[in-house]
Write a protein that holds these residues in place. Structure first.
Motif, short mmCIF file in Angstrom:
data_model
loop_
_atom_site.label_atom_id
_atom_site.label_comp_id
_atom_site.label_asym_id
_atom_site.label_seq_id
_atom_site.Cartn_x
_atom_site.Cartn_y
_atom_site.Cartn_z
N THR A 1 -7.69 -1.26 8.59
CA THR A 1 -7.16 -0.76 9.85
C THR A 1 -6.15 -1.75 10.37
O THR A 1 -6.17 -2.94 10.02
N GLY A 2 -5.24 -1.27 11.20
CA GLY A 2 -4.22 -2.12 11.80
C GLY A 2 -3.42 -1.32 12.80
O GLY A 2 -3.39 -0.08 12.74
N ASN A 3 -2.78 -2.02 13.72
CA ASN A 3 -2.03 -1.40 14.80
C ASN A 3 -0.54 -1.67 14.68
O ASN A 3 -0.14 -2.79 14.37
N ASP A 4 0.27 -0.64 14.92
CA ASP A 4 1.72 -0.73 14.97
C ASP A 4 2.26 -1.23 13.63
O ASP A 4 2.15 -0.52 12.64
N LEU A 5 2.80 -2.44 13.56
CA LEU A 5 3.24 -2.97 12.27
C LEU A 5 2.04 -3.05 11.32
O LEU A 5 2.18 -2.79 10.12
N GLY A 6 0.88 -3.34 11.86
CA GLY A 6 -0.34 -3.32 11.06
C GLY A 6 -0.70 -1.91 10.63
O GLY A 6 -1.25 -1.70 9.55
N GLY A 7 -0.40 -0.92 11.47
CA GLY A 7 -0.60 0.48 11.10
C GLY A 7 0.31 0.87 9.96
O GLY A 7 -0.07 1.65 9.07
N ASN A 8 1.52 0.29 9.95
CA ASN A 8 2.41 0.48 8.81
C ASN A 8 1.78 -0.13 7.57
O ASN A 8 1.81 0.47 6.49
N GLY A 9 1.17 -1.30 7.72
CA GLY A 9 0.52 -1.95 6.60
C GLY A 9 -0.62 -1.11 6.04
O GLY A 9 -0.82 -1.05 4.82
N VAL A 10 -1.37 -0.45 6.91
CA VAL A 10 -2.46 0.41 6.45
C VAL A 10 -1.92 1.50 5.53
O VAL A 10 -2.43 1.70 4.42
N TRP A 11 -0.88 2.20 5.98
CA TRP A 11 -0.30 3.26 5.14
C TRP A 11 0.35 2.67 3.89
O TRP A 11 0.11 3.16 2.78
N ALA A 12 1.15 1.61 4.04
CA ALA A 12 1.88 1.05 2.90
C ALA A 12 0.94 0.47 1.84
O ALA A 12 1.11 0.72 0.64
N LEU A 13 -0.06 -0.30 2.27
CA LEU A 13 -0.98 -0.92 1.32
C LEU A 13 -1.93 0.12 0.72
O LEU A 13 -2.29 0.03 -0.46
N GLY A 14 -2.34 1.08 1.53
CA GLY A 14 -3.17 2.15 1.01
C GLY A 14 -2.45 2.95 -0.07
O GLY A 14 -3.03 3.28 -1.10
N LEU A 15 -1.17 3.21 0.15
CA LEU A 15 -0.38 3.93 -0.85
C LEU A 15 -0.10 3.07 -2.08
O LEU A 15 0.05 3.59 -3.18
N ARG A 16 -0.02 1.78 -1.89
CA ARG A 16 0.27 0.87 -3.00
C ARG A 16 -0.89 0.82 -4.01
O ARG A 16 -0.67 0.81 -5.21
N GLN A 17 -2.13 0.77 -3.49
CA GLN A 17 -3.32 0.72 -4.35
C GLN A 17 -4.40 1.62 -3.76
O GLN A 17 -5.36 1.14 -3.16
N PRO A 18 -4.26 2.93 -3.92
CA PRO A 18 -5.18 3.87 -3.29
C PRO A 18 -6.64 3.69 -3.67
O PRO A 18 -7.52 4.00 -2.88
N GLY A 19 -6.94 3.16 -4.83
CA GLY A 19 -8.32 3.01 -5.25
C GLY A 19 -9.02 1.80 -4.66
O GLY A 19 -10.22 1.60 -4.90
N THR A 20 -8.34 1.01 -3.89
CA THR A 20 -8.91 -0.24 -3.37
C THR A 20 -9.83 -0.02 -2.17
O THR A 20 -10.82 -0.72 -2.01
N PHE A 21 -9.50 0.93 -1.33
CA PHE A 21 -10.17 1.06 -0.04
C PHE A 21 -11.08 2.29 0.01
O PHE A 21 -10.81 3.31 -0.61
#
Length: 143
Positions: free
Chosen positions: A34-54
């Motif tokens: 989870t993350g807010n604003d720029l961190g919310g961007n990180g949630v989407w970006a990192l989730g898309l980068r390695q979907p099987g991680t989370f």
């Protein structure tokens, strides 16, 4: 706007996560992000980068790319539980940006939902992170 998807940042993040999992008693089936604003961007970006991680994603006032767009690989998260949060009056990231991500994910069979706070701007994380329902939902997710 693209801090989490540029350069070596994603690789450094996942390297740190691997070190944490190797050295602490972490249940790898329950790692959520989870993350807010720029961190919310990180949630989407990192989730898309390695979907099987989370086990689940909970972006707050998030977006996946700048300029704002739905990434071509959004369906990579179709098996990922996602609960997004956004303030309707956010002056920097319009609510339609995150709504489009949730809608696109659900269009490919995803498990995404969004909670929109109608009177909130960028103060939405104060409400979101104070609500035990978020933590109960996150703890209920498992890969």
């Amino acid at each position: 706007y693209e801090f989490w998807s540029r350069g070596e940042m994603p690789d450094l993040f996942f390297k740190l996560l691997d070190e944490i999992k190797a050295n602490l008693p972490i249940d790898a089936k329950r790692v959520t992000l989870t993350g807010n604003d720029l961190g919310g961007n990180g949630v989407w970006a990192l989730g898309l980068r390695q979907p099987g991680t989370f086990a689940a994603l909970a972006p707050v006032a998030g977006y996946a790319a700048y300029p704002f767009a739905v990434p071509d690989n959004i369906c990579d998260l179709k098996d990922m539980p996602v609960w997004a949060f956004h303030g309707k009056r956010d002056p920097y990231v319009p609510v339609e940006v995150e709504q489009a991500l949730v809608d696109a994910l659900n269009a490919c069979g995803g498990k995404a939902k969004i909670t929109i706070s109608p009177d909130m701007k960028q103060d939405v994380p104060l409400k979101v992170y104070a609500d035990p329902a978020l933590y109960e939902w996150l703890m209920g997710q498992e890969k």
